[in-house]
Design a protein around this motif. Structure first.
Motif, PDB file in Angstrom:
ATOM      1  N   GLY A 104      60.905 -37.829  71.455  1.00 54.63           N
ATOM      2  CA  GLY A 104      61.521 -37.351  70.229  1.00 54.63           C
ATOM      3  C   GLY A 104      61.899 -38.460  69.275  1.00 54.63           C
ATOM      4  O   GLY A 104      62.775 -38.293  68.418  1.00 54.63           O
ATOM      5  N   ASP A 105      61.253 -39.603  69.416  1.00 56.97           N
ATOM      6  CA  ASP A 105      61.538 -40.766  68.571  1.00 56.97           C
ATOM      7  C   ASP A 105      60.543 -40.780  67.411  1.00 56.97           C
ATOM      8  O   ASP A 105      59.431 -41.286  67.536  1.00 56.97           O
ATOM      9  CB  ASP A 105      61.415 -42.052  69.404  1.00 56.97           C
ATOM     10  N   PHE A 106      60.937 -40.204  66.272  1.00 56.77           N
ATOM     11  CA  PHE A 106      60.022 -40.081  65.130  1.00 56.77           C
ATOM     12  C   PHE A 106      59.577 -41.438  64.595  1.00 56.77           C
ATOM     13  O   PHE A 106      58.422 -41.620  64.213  1.00 56.77           O
ATOM     14  CB  PHE A 106      60.678 -39.277  64.004  1.00 56.77           C
ATOM     15  N   LYS A 107      60.505 -42.387  64.551  1.00 50.96           N
ATOM     16  CA  LYS A 107      60.171 -43.700  64.000  1.00 50.96           C
ATOM     17  C   LYS A 107      59.129 -44.397  64.869  1.00 50.96           C
ATOM     18  O   LYS A 107      58.151 -44.961  64.364  1.00 50.96           O
ATOM     19  CB  LYS A 107      61.427 -44.561  63.886  1.00 50.96           C
ATOM     20  N   ALA A 108      59.325 -44.352  66.187  1.00 52.98           N
ATOM     21  CA  ALA A 108      58.361 -44.970  67.105  1.00 52.98           C
ATOM     22  C   ALA A 108      57.031 -44.234  67.052  1.00 52.98           C
ATOM     23  O   ALA A 108      55.967 -44.855  67.131  1.00 52.98           O
ATOM     24  CB  ALA A 108      58.917 -44.957  68.535  1.00 52.98           C
ATOM     25  N   GLU A 109      57.092 -42.911  66.889  1.00 54.50           N
ATOM     26  CA  GLU A 109      55.858 -42.118  66.806  1.00 54.50           C
ATOM     27  C   GLU A 109      55.077 -42.463  65.540  1.00 54.50           C
ATOM     28  O   GLU A 109      53.852 -42.633  65.576  1.00 54.50           O
ATOM     29  CB  GLU A 109      56.184 -40.633  66.831  1.00 54.50           C
ATOM     30  N   ALA A 110      55.780 -42.607  64.414  1.00 54.66           N
ATOM     31  CA  ALA A 110      55.112 -42.952  63.147  1.00 54.66           C
ATOM     32  C   ALA A 110      54.470 -44.332  63.248  1.00 54.66           C
ATOM     33  O   ALA A 110      53.349 -44.547  62.772  1.00 54.66           O
ATOM     34  CB  ALA A 110      56.115 -42.911  61.993  1.00 54.66           C
ATOM     35  N   SER A 111      55.169 -45.270  63.882  1.00 55.59           N
ATOM     36  CA  SER A 111      54.619 -46.617  64.069  1.00 55.59           C
ATOM     37  C   SER A 111      53.377 -46.575  64.950  1.00 55.59           C
ATOM     38  O   SER A 111      52.370 -47.247  64.668  1.00 55.59           O
ATOM     39  CB  SER A 111      55.681 -47.528  64.694  1.00 55.59           C
TER      40      SER A 111
END
Length: 257
Positions: free
Chosen positions: A141-148
């Motif tokens: 659920g880590d959107f920032k890590a997923e976007a990266s």
């Protein structure tokens, strides 16, 4: 008849061209340190002065930067063509984000097509690894890590296309693309069913690429982005209806008062 003398190319010219090729093809990335001169001289089987001369010319072209006591590096932010104020301006306008999604159709569809057509097994291993990192970030659920992770995946796919112009377009757009992906994730998360569909779409793209099906890869990329675009538009319409309802409720309340 007079014959023109053929000039033999200098070793430093050949070294300069080879280092430029490394930068152009992404073998050397922005901010990356070059091997020491002695290692380059050994690798090219030339003298150190020839390597030094080539590096000096690339410095003059602003492709390389020498740091005092720290070696020689590819120039930082070499591919970034968008200034921070422009990035903030573009990121703050919803209609611009939809424009970017439309642009991604062309860029990512093309990259997926040529990655399936030209990619090597080494390329495909990297794409699979990037896809695994995306799924891990999504589960957390880590959107920032997923976007990266998505951005690294897009670069991996584009590198697999073996088209240097397309690669540098994606690299220059990377900050804006990553911001777009992050904003999309934050909005799409409002619907529970979306994450699973996005995961399946991305898996379909990866499978089409690594199984060397160019048309299917491009179609899967377009289907993925079309789904995101349609969902975002639906969410926008829902927000508009909700705002109208709230205004009507407030008007009735004001009328009663």
């Amino acid at each position: 008849m007079t014959y023109k003398r053929i000039r033999q190319p200098k070793l430093s010219d050949a070294i300069e061209q080879e280092l430029e090729r490394w930068i152009l093809e992404g073998i050397l990335s922005s901010g990356q340190q070059l091997p020491p001169e002695r290692e380059l001289a050994k690798q090219f089987d030339v003298s150190r002065p020839s390597v030094r001369e080539a590096i000096q010319r690339l410095e003059a072209k602003n492709l390389l930067t020498r740091r005092q006591g720290g070696g020689t590096f590819v120039t930082d932010k070499l591919w970034e063509s968008f200034s921070e104020p422009l990035l903030e301006l573009l990121a703050s306008h919803p209609e611009t984000q939809l424009d970017l999604l439309e642009s991604r159709h062309a860029l990512e569809g093309l990259a997926a097509y040529y990655a399936a057509l030209r990619g090597t097994e080494e390329d495909y291993t990297r794409i699979r690894d990037c896809h695994t990192r995306i799924e891990a970030a999504q589960q957390q659920g880590d959107f920032k890590a997923e976007a990266s992770a998505v951005m690294q995946y897009l670069i991996a796919v584009t590198e697999s296309a073996h088209n240097v112009v397309l690669l540098h377009i994606i690299r220059s757009l990377a900050p804006l693309l990553e911001q777009n992906v992050l904003q999309n994730f934050e909005l799409l998360n409002r619907r529970d069913s979306v994450a699973g569909k996005v995961r399946k779409h991305r898996a379909d793209i990866v499978q089409a690429i690594v199984s060397r099906q160019p048309e299917k890869a491009r179609e899967a990329s377009h289907a993925h982005l079309a789904f995101i675009e349609e969902t975002l538009l639906e969410l926008s319409r829902e927000d508009s209806r909700r705002e109208r309802s709230l205004r009507r409720i407030q008007q009735r309340k004001d009328g009663l008062d």
